[in-house]
Structures are given as structure tokens and as C-alpha cells.
Enzyme design. Sequence first.
Site, PDB file in Angstrom:
ATOM      1  N   CYS A  80       0.836  -1.203   0.000  1.00  9.75           N
ATOM      2  CA  CYS A  80       0.000   0.000   0.000  1.00  9.75           C
ATOM      3  C   CYS A  80       0.879   1.264   0.000  1.00  9.75           C
ATOM      4  CB  CYS A  80      -0.990  -0.034   1.152  1.00  9.75           C
ATOM      5  SG  CYS A  80      -2.343   1.167   0.958  1.00  9.75           S
ATOM      6  N   HIS A 184      -3.846  -4.870  -0.178  1.00  5.46           N
ATOM      7  CA  HIS A 184      -3.437  -5.355   1.144  1.00  5.46           C
ATOM      8  C   HIS A 184      -3.540  -6.882   1.177  1.00  5.46           C
ATOM      9  CE1 HIS A 184      -3.275  -1.571   3.512  1.00  5.46           C
ATOM     10  NE2 HIS A 184      -4.134  -1.140   2.607  1.00  5.46           N
ATOM     11  N   GLU A 186      -2.697  -8.828   3.529  1.00  4.62           N
ATOM     12  CA  GLU A 186      -3.092  -9.240   4.880  1.00  4.62           C
ATOM     13  C   GLU A 186      -4.591  -9.102   5.113  1.00  4.62           C
ATOM     14  OE1 GLU A 186      -2.565  -4.800   5.300  1.00  4.62           O
ATOM     15  OE2 GLU A 186      -1.672  -6.422   4.120  1.00  4.62           O
TER      16      GLU A 186
END
Length: 204
Positions: A80, A184, A186
Site C-alpha cells: 500500500c 493489502h 493481509e
Amino acid sequence: MKVGIIDYGMGNLRSVLTGLRRVSVDASIISSPDEVKNYDKIILPGVGAFGDAMNNLKKYGFDDALSDFVKKGRPFLGICLGFQLLFEESEESAGIKGLSFFKGRVRKFPELPDIRIPHVGWNTVNLKKESVLFDGIENPSYFYFVHSYYVAPENEEIVLGETDYFIKFVSTVEYENIAGTQFHPEKSQVEGLKFLHNFSFKFK
């Protein structure tokens, strides 16, 4: 294999750490630039403004430590805002230089009627070439995005994948030992965890 996550006051570090540990990665958060050299791979996450992020990296001494790490050919991933910092400059923060691992700049999405900025939510990443980072991940696949700016690399050779959000933009890059994603991983559920696993165990 030890993976370090840079803590420079600009990121959701815990979610990245949790994601890595869910795929059995020996990962920890790095709060001092002196620790960087002790890790096999480094992840630079980030949420916030480009200028604030670079100021923090410099204040804590991470800019030089990360440059040394990358110059030694060791694997590095920007996520990001951390992805955007890999480039030379951003329209968000005029006059502030990024890490400049890649030539190019970060641009703001144009404001158009009925187009929501920031770009938030799930969208597809369309791969332009093969990469171990996406082993076991279908092309295209959905990943989670939250951003108002996008990277514009000068060198097309580094582009790994693109995403359409009323304009086509570069959503992931890879060149030698450096990779970056605007999405992202995650927060991207199964496919995102596969990506983190691939970076940790396969990317060289």
C-alpha cells in the site's frame, strides 16, 4: 527464514504480522534500523500520507537501512503506502523524495462524477507475467484495496499486475529482489495469505 515488518509509525503492522504467522512465517516487528540486517526478508507496510511516511523513515533512520538491505539483493516487499514509497515522488507530497528504488511517481486518481475516491474494496489483479509471488493464485484474482493514489512507473518491465478502477493502474510490481503491491494481502483472505506465504518462502 526470518521476516521483519518495519515499524515507522505509519501502518497496520499487527494485521500483517498476524497474516504472516497464520502461514507459519517466523515474523516480527522491527522498531530500530539496526535490526534490519538481522532479517532475511523485509516488509514495509503503510497507511497515511506519503510525506509523513518519508519523514518518519528518515527520522528513525530506516531510509538508509532499507537502501542498504535492498542493495545487498535481499528480498523486500512494499504494501500500500509502503509500495508507493518505492518510487521517486508523489503528487500527494510535493518536493519530498521517496525511497527511489524505482523510477516513476505516484499520481492521484482523477476526480470524476459518480466515481468514489478513495478506491475501497475488492478488485481483480490481472497478471502481466508469471511470478512465484502468485503461485497457486488464479489469474485474475480478487484482492482488497484502500487508496486514493496509484503508482506510475517509468519502466514497464517492473509491472507485474494491473487493476481497473475506471482507469487501469499498476497494482503490483516485481523486479529482481523488490516487490510491491497496492492491495493489502493481509486483508485479502485466502489469496492474500497465499501471497504472503509465497513472498516469505519462495521469493528471492
